[in-house]
Design a protein around this motif. Structure first.
Motif, PDB file in Angstrom:
ATOM      1  N   THR A 445       0.846  -1.186   0.000  1.00  0.00           N
ATOM      2  CA  THR A 445       0.000   0.000   0.000  1.00  0.00           C
ATOM      3  C   THR A 445       0.888   1.244   0.000  1.00  0.00           C
ATOM      4  OG1 THR A 445      -0.075   0.178   2.405  1.00  0.00           O
ATOM      5  CG2 THR A 445      -1.747  -1.217   1.355  1.00  0.00           C
ATOM      6  N   THR A 446       0.269   2.380  -0.242  1.00  0.00           N
ATOM      7  CA  THR A 446       1.006   3.641  -0.161  1.00  0.00           C
ATOM      8  C   THR A 446       1.609   3.831   1.221  1.00  0.00           C
ATOM      9  OG1 THR A 446      -0.395   4.668  -1.845  1.00  0.00           O
ATOM     10  CG2 THR A 446       0.745   6.154  -0.330  1.00  0.00           C
ATOM     11  N   GLU A 447       0.858   3.447   2.235  1.00  0.00           N
ATOM     12  CA  GLU A 447       1.343   3.603   3.603  1.00  0.00           C
ATOM     13  C   GLU A 447       2.562   2.720   3.875  1.00  0.00           C
ATOM     14  OE1 GLU A 447      -2.184   5.511   2.977  1.00  0.00           O
ATOM     15  OE2 GLU A 447      -1.894   3.336   2.698  1.00  0.00           O
ATOM     16  N   ASP A 448       2.576   1.519   3.281  1.00  0.00           N
ATOM     17  CA  ASP A 448       3.760   0.660   3.390  1.00  0.00           C
ATOM     18  C   ASP A 448       4.981   1.357   2.788  1.00  0.00           C
ATOM     19  OD1 ASP A 448       2.320  -1.463   4.550  1.00  0.00           O
ATOM     20  OD2 ASP A 448       1.819  -2.302   2.587  1.00  0.00           O
ATOM     21  N   PHE A 449       4.773   1.990   1.643  1.00  0.00           N
ATOM     22  CA  PHE A 449       5.879   2.693   0.997  1.00  0.00           C
ATOM     23  C   PHE A 449       6.370   3.858   1.855  1.00  0.00           C
ATOM     24  CE2 PHE A 449       7.146   6.453  -1.433  1.00  0.00           C
ATOM     25  CZ  PHE A 449       8.326   5.988  -1.984  1.00  0.00           C
ATOM     26  N   VAL A 450       5.449   4.632   2.397  1.00  0.00           N
ATOM     27  CA  VAL A 450       5.834   5.778   3.220  1.00  0.00           C
ATOM     28  C   VAL A 450       6.650   5.320   4.429  1.00  0.00           C
ATOM     29  CG1 VAL A 450       4.983   7.646   4.692  1.00  0.00           C
ATOM     30  CG2 VAL A 450       3.938   7.239   2.455  1.00  0.00           C
ATOM     31  N   ASN A 451       6.230   4.235   5.052  1.00  0.00           N
ATOM     32  CA  ASN A 451       6.983   3.698   6.194  1.00  0.00           C
ATOM     33  C   ASN A 451       8.397   3.298   5.775  1.00  0.00           C
ATOM     34  OD1 ASN A 451       4.833   4.039   7.946  1.00  0.00           O
ATOM     35  ND2 ASN A 451       4.049   1.961   7.640  1.00  0.00           N
ATOM     36  N   TYR A 452       8.508   2.644   4.601  1.00  0.00           N
ATOM     37  CA  TYR A 452       9.828   2.243   4.102  1.00  0.00           C
ATOM     38  C   TYR A 452      10.671   3.472   3.780  1.00  0.00           C
ATOM     39  CZ  TYR A 452      13.378  -0.344   1.532  1.00  0.00           C
ATOM     40  OH  TYR A 452      14.575  -0.869   1.109  1.00  0.00           O
ATOM     41  N   LEU A 453      10.046   4.488   3.192  1.00  0.00           N
ATOM     42  CA  LEU A 453      10.754   5.723   2.850  1.00  0.00           C
ATOM     43  C   LEU A 453      11.285   6.409   4.100  1.00  0.00           C
ATOM     44  CD1 LEU A 453      11.425   7.839   0.579  1.00  0.00           C
ATOM     45  CD2 LEU A 453       9.236   8.912   1.152  1.00  0.00           C
ATOM     46  N   ASN A 454      10.431   6.553   5.097  1.00  0.00           N
ATOM     47  CA  ASN A 454      10.844   7.239   6.320  1.00  0.00           C
ATOM     48  C   ASN A 454      11.969   6.495   7.042  1.00  0.00           C
ATOM     49  OD1 ASN A 454       8.950   9.234   5.887  1.00  0.00           O
ATOM     50  ND2 ASN A 454       7.396   8.275   7.184  1.00  0.00           N
ATOM     51  N   LYS A 455      11.920   5.160   6.966  1.00  0.00           N
ATOM     52  CA  LYS A 455      12.934   4.358   7.641  1.00  0.00           C
ATOM     53  C   LYS A 455      14.266   4.388   6.900  1.00  0.00           C
ATOM     54  CE  LYS A 455      13.837  -0.367   9.280  1.00  0.00           C
ATOM     55  NZ  LYS A 455      13.275  -1.754   9.395  1.00  0.00           N
ATOM     56  N   ASN A 456      14.233   4.417   5.581  1.00  0.00           N
ATOM     57  CA  ASN A 456      15.454   4.246   4.801  1.00  0.00           C
ATOM     58  C   ASN A 456      16.011   5.541   4.212  1.00  0.00           C
ATOM     59  OD1 ASN A 456      15.998   1.113   4.482  1.00  0.00           O
ATOM     60  ND2 ASN A 456      13.770   1.421   4.432  1.00  0.00           N
ATOM     61  N   LEU A 457      15.210   6.612   4.196  1.00  0.00           N
ATOM     62  CA  LEU A 457      15.711   7.935   3.810  1.00  0.00           C
ATOM     63  C   LEU A 457      15.267   8.955   4.855  1.00  0.00           C
ATOM     64  CD1 LEU A 457      15.218   8.185  -0.085  1.00  0.00           C
ATOM     65  CD2 LEU A 457      17.377   7.973   1.160  1.00  0.00           C
ATOM     66  N   PRO A 458      15.698   8.799   6.101  1.00  0.00           N
ATOM     67  CA  PRO A 458      15.235   9.698   7.164  1.00  0.00           C
ATOM     68  C   PRO A 458      15.669  11.139   6.948  1.00  0.00           C
ATOM     69  CG  PRO A 458      17.072   8.339   7.930  1.00  0.00           C
ATOM     70  CD  PRO A 458      16.644   7.787   6.612  1.00  0.00           C
ATOM     71  N   GLU A 459      16.723  11.357   6.158  1.00  0.00           N
ATOM     72  CA  GLU A 459      17.194  12.718   5.937  1.00  0.00           C
ATOM     73  C   GLU A 459      16.179  13.584   5.191  1.00  0.00           C
ATOM     74  OE1 GLU A 459      19.801  10.102   3.148  1.00  0.00           O
ATOM     75  OE2 GLU A 459      18.488   9.825   4.878  1.00  0.00           O
ATOM     76  N   LEU A 460      15.243  12.924   4.464  1.00  0.00           N
ATOM     77  CA  LEU A 460      14.207  13.689   3.766  1.00  0.00           C
ATOM     78  C   LEU A 460      13.400  14.543   4.735  1.00  0.00           C
ATOM     79  CD1 LEU A 460      12.372  11.634   0.985  1.00  0.00           C
ATOM     80  CD2 LEU A 460      13.597  13.782   0.750  1.00  0.00           C
ATOM     81  N   SER A 461      12.890  13.916   5.797  1.00  0.00           N
ATOM     82  CA  SER A 461      12.098  14.671   6.768  1.00  0.00           C
ATOM     83  C   SER A 461      12.954  15.694   7.501  1.00  0.00           C
ATOM     84  CB  SER A 461      11.434  13.718   7.766  1.00  0.00           C
ATOM     85  OG  SER A 461      12.411  12.933   8.438  1.00  0.00           O
ATOM     86  N   GLU A 462      14.241  15.366   7.695  1.00  0.00           N
ATOM     87  CA  GLU A 462      15.152  16.311   8.337  1.00  0.00           C
ATOM     88  C   GLU A 462      15.340  17.561   7.479  1.00  0.00           C
ATOM     89  OE1 GLU A 462      18.673  14.040   8.962  1.00  0.00           O
ATOM     90  OE2 GLU A 462      17.713  12.639  10.370  1.00  0.00           O
ATOM     91  N   MET A 463      15.219  17.395   6.156  1.00  0.00           N
ATOM     92  CA  MET A 463      15.305  18.541   5.244  1.00  0.00           C
ATOM     93  C   MET A 463      14.012  19.353   5.222  1.00  0.00           C
ATOM     94  SD  MET A 463      16.932  16.715   1.885  1.00  0.00           S
ATOM     95  CE  MET A 463      18.473  15.807   1.897  1.00  0.00           C
ATOM     96  N   GLY A 464      12.968  18.821   5.840  1.00  0.00           N
ATOM     97  CA  GLY A 464      11.670  19.482   5.792  1.00  0.00           C
ATOM     98  C   GLY A 464      10.844  19.104   4.587  1.00  0.00           C
ATOM     99  N   PHE A 465      11.240  18.022   3.898  1.00  0.00           N
ATOM    100  CA  PHE A 465      10.496  17.555   2.720  1.00  0.00           C
ATOM    101  C   PHE A 465       9.129  17.033   3.162  1.00  0.00           C
ATOM    102  CE2 PHE A 465       9.183  14.591  -0.564  1.00  0.00           C
ATOM    103  CZ  PHE A 465       9.549  15.227  -1.731  1.00  0.00           C
ATOM    104  N   ASN A 466       8.077  17.534   2.538  1.00  0.00           N
ATOM    105  CA  ASN A 466       6.704  17.199   2.939  1.00  0.00           C
ATOM    106  C   ASN A 466       6.168  16.067   2.061  1.00  0.00           C
ATOM    107  OD1 ASN A 466       4.020  17.077   3.712  1.00  0.00           O
ATOM    108  ND2 ASN A 466       3.802  19.293   3.880  1.00  0.00           N
ATOM    109  N   THR A 467       6.395  14.837   2.502  1.00  0.00           N
ATOM    110  CA  THR A 467       5.916  13.677   1.746  1.00  0.00           C
ATOM    111  C   THR A 467       4.393  13.670   1.646  1.00  0.00           C
ATOM    112  OG1 THR A 467       7.827  12.373   2.440  1.00  0.00           O
ATOM    113  CG2 THR A 467       5.910  11.159   1.666  1.00  0.00           C
ATOM    114  N   GLU A 468       3.720  14.017   2.727  1.00  0.00           N
ATOM    115  CA  GLU A 468       2.251  13.974   2.727  1.00  0.00           C
ATOM    116  C   GLU A 468       1.645  14.944   1.727  1.00  0.00           C
ATOM    117  OE1 GLU A 468       0.309  14.143   6.455  1.00  0.00           O
ATOM    118  OE2 GLU A 468       1.255  12.306   7.197  1.00  0.00           O
TER     119      GLU A 468
END
Length: 627
Positions: A445-468
């Motif tokens: 699911t999309t949510e499965d992907f988001v969880n994988y993204l957050n776990k494996n590219l945590p620097e994205l959220s640290e940059m302030g990237f708004n996945t949602e």
């Protein structure tokens, strides 16, 4: 494309083992509340689900039906009923037990829905592992494209192809028709003399004397990738693990057009790991095929409109090859998550094209994708369908085809491109390799992907990237990566100069620019160009009869908008020959914009409709007759 969902029709019946017994049975009422729908399917996978499907099929080309037995090996979690999806199938009988020890089973067919078909509900003993469904298809089955001999190259043999995506497999096989379940399958297919059957499985390369062929798909696939085509076909080998099938009159051109497939496979494997389906073949179908391509594993189905003579439209092959990783290997769990298939695939396609043909070509293709995405979003906003511009959709009680738009393809791919621009290509390639490897032969699911993204590219959220914002928000976020092309700028400037009245250059030649540049040129007029200038351009460039379907469809749309009636003979020939929905939808939509052109369009459609697959004519029916 927005399709109407018609009211559910009540038609419940208890069926038995033969036609006479059927007539004597009383109707059995099944309350709607007792039959649930999940992911556009009646199947209850948490109770009983198919693990392997064995098909025994025989074609009756005169009656346009397939007679068959679908033998399901199931996993039963301790329940006494199993649910399958069917649509317009004649169910003759159902048995339990393996092939050498069958006994009759009680079954019911639930109420019919014009979109979903009906549930086929079979009573089980808890220990039952085999369910055998004896059935035949309807001549009008939505998944089946039957062509008379006169619509084929030689005119000697009829032709058949299937198209199961999204939920049409249930119209030719009784199956648990949801992408959530993956199954292996085998098949035995009997066909008339002179016709070669192919499936999304191991395939023959030449005719045999018996007319009986055997197939195996050992890797688990979702039901929409079950596929069959039968016709007068020849095979040409391109490499040890690739080749092309086509009708005899087209095989030479197909072999030449798709000669770079081995290079594409090498490029794809170099980017994201081994190709895990053994063989990558392509079959060129007749012109009625509704899509550019369909990524059926081991055997991509493609439209002959890709054969432009210069290899300019092979990005579609790169796209379908990319599906061997994104979509076929890692699959959307529901049609709400369709972008997981197509967004990744367009991104990967673009990387393959860059690897084989260079960054300039890849950038032009990306810009075209973005142009089409912006047009789609603009139309959806006008219609008040802002929620359909989200990547994650809610398609409950809707046709899943409603989600097969440029949002899934274009917005999905630019979401990934934008992430790449933030973290760097090298790191992003490591991420995608890990993603495919971690989830191969699974559904997400999309949510499965988001969880994988957050776990494996945590620097994205640290940059302030708004996945949602990308996934659950409307339109295109402001931080979208910028793609530029000098060649596009030149083509668009040429269009602007001509439109503003500057003299038309006298030495324009179509070979001076790529297909993508000419598309940018035509689009550069923004829908407005004096008819006299269109005539003058046609004298030099012959867009109206170029043989390149991308250019012709763009030119015809511009011509309709500017009263260029002189192109109608060529446009009619195109509309009666080509069944690809990508071209038909904008052409008929533009024709429907005025009373005069609508009347002409309807006249052409009377002749053209029998040449289209149901996927295409259902769309055009609504465009031309919904007013």
């Amino acid at each position: 494309m927005i399709k109407k969902i018609f009211p559910v029709l009540a038609a419940l019946a208890l069926f038995s083992c033969n036609q006479e017994q059927k007539k004597e049975q009383k109707e059995v009422e099944i309350k709607t509340s007792e039959v649930t729908v999940t992911n556009h399917s009646y199947s209850k996978l948490d109770e009983v689900k198919t693990l392997h499907l064995n098909l025994e099929l025989s074609l009756d080309v005169d009656k346009k039906i397939i007679e068959g037995i679908a033998r399901h090996r199931v996993k039963n979690a301790g329940f006494k009923k199993v649910y399958f999806d069917i649509k317009d199938l004649n169910i003759e009988k159902v048995t339990l037990g393996d092939k050498n020890n069958e006994y009759d089973a009680r079954f019911e067919i639930g109420e019919y829905d014009s979109l979903l078909g009906s549930p086929l509900i079979v009573d089980l003993d808890i220990g039952d592992l085999f369910v055998n469904i004896y059935y035949s298809t309807s001549p009008s089955a939505e998944a089946l494209g039957w062509l008379a001999p006169e619509l084929t190259g030689s005119g000697k043999y009829p032709f058949l192809y299937t198209q199961g995506q999204a939920i049409l497999t249930r119209s030719w096989i009784p199956v648990q028709d949801t992408p959530e379940n993956r199954i292996t399958y085998s098949a035995t297919v009997k066909v008339p003399e002179g016709m070669l059957p192919l499936m999304s499985a191991t395939n023959p390369t030449e005719l045999n004397e018996s007319g009986v062929y055997h197939f195996e798909m050992k890797q688990p696939i979702p039901s929409y990738l079950l596929a069959l085509t039968v016709g007068e076909l020849e095979y040409r080998k391109l490499s040890d693990n690739s080749g092309v099938y086509a009708e005899p009159h087209m095989i030479d051109a197909a072999e030449k057009e798709f000669k770079d497939i081995p290079k594409m496979i090498d490029a794809a494997e170099g980017l994201y790991g081994d190709y895990l389906w053994d063989i990558y073949d392509v079959v060129v179908l007749p012109y009625s095929f509704p899509f550019g391509g369909m990524e059926n594993p081991r055997l991509t189905f493609v439209t002959p409109t890709l054969i432009a003579g210069d290899g300019s439209l092979v990005s579609t092959i790169a796209h379908e090859l990319a599906h061997s990783w994104s979509g076929n290997l890692v699959t959307n769990a529901s049609w709400d998550d369709f972008w997981l298939n197509e967004g990744f695939t367009v991104y990967f396609e673009n990387r393959i094209m860059e690897e084989v043909y260079g960054k300039e070509v890849a950038d032009m293709l990306a810009i075209i994708e973005l142009q089409e995405l912006k047009n789609t979003i603009s139309e959806m906003n006008k219609e008040g369908n802002q929620k359909d511009t989200h990547l994650k959709l809610n398609l409950d009680n809707r046709n899943p085809d409603d989600g097969m738009t440029d949002i899934a393809y274009g917005k999905g791919s630019f979401f990934l491109k934008t992430i790449e621009s933030k973290v760097g290509r090298e790191k992003f390639d490591v991420f995608i390799n890990g993603y495919f490897n971690a989830h191969k032969f699974e559904t997400l699911t999309t949510e499965d992907f988001v969880n994988y993204l957050n776990k494996n590219l945590p620097e994205l959220s640290e940059m302030g990237f708004n996945t949602e914002e990308w996934i659950y928000g409307a339109g295109i976020p402001d931080n979208i990566v910028k793609v530029e092309s000098k060649k596009f700028e030149i083509a668009e400037q040429l269009a602007s100069d001509i439109k503003e009245g500057k003299n038309l250059p006298k030495d324009l030649k179509r070979k001076d620019k790529t297909t993508q540049e000419w598309m940018a040129f035509i689009r550069g007029f923004n829908g407005e160009l004096e008819k006299d200038k269109m005539i003058a351009l046609d004298k030099q460039l012959n867009f109206k009869n170029s043989g390149n379907s991308e250019i012709m469809s763009e030119w015809y749309v511009l011509g309709i908008k500017n009263d260029y009636k002189e192109i109608r003979p060529e446009m009619k020939a195109f509309l009666t020959k080509v069944g690809r929905r990508k071209y038909l939808e904008p052409l008929y939509t533009t024709l429907a914009s005025s009373e005069e052109t609508l009347e002409w369009g309807r006249e052409v459609y009377k002749e053209a409709r029998p040449n289209y697959h149901a996927i295409s004519f259902n769309t055009v029916d609504e465009i031309l007759f919904s007013k």
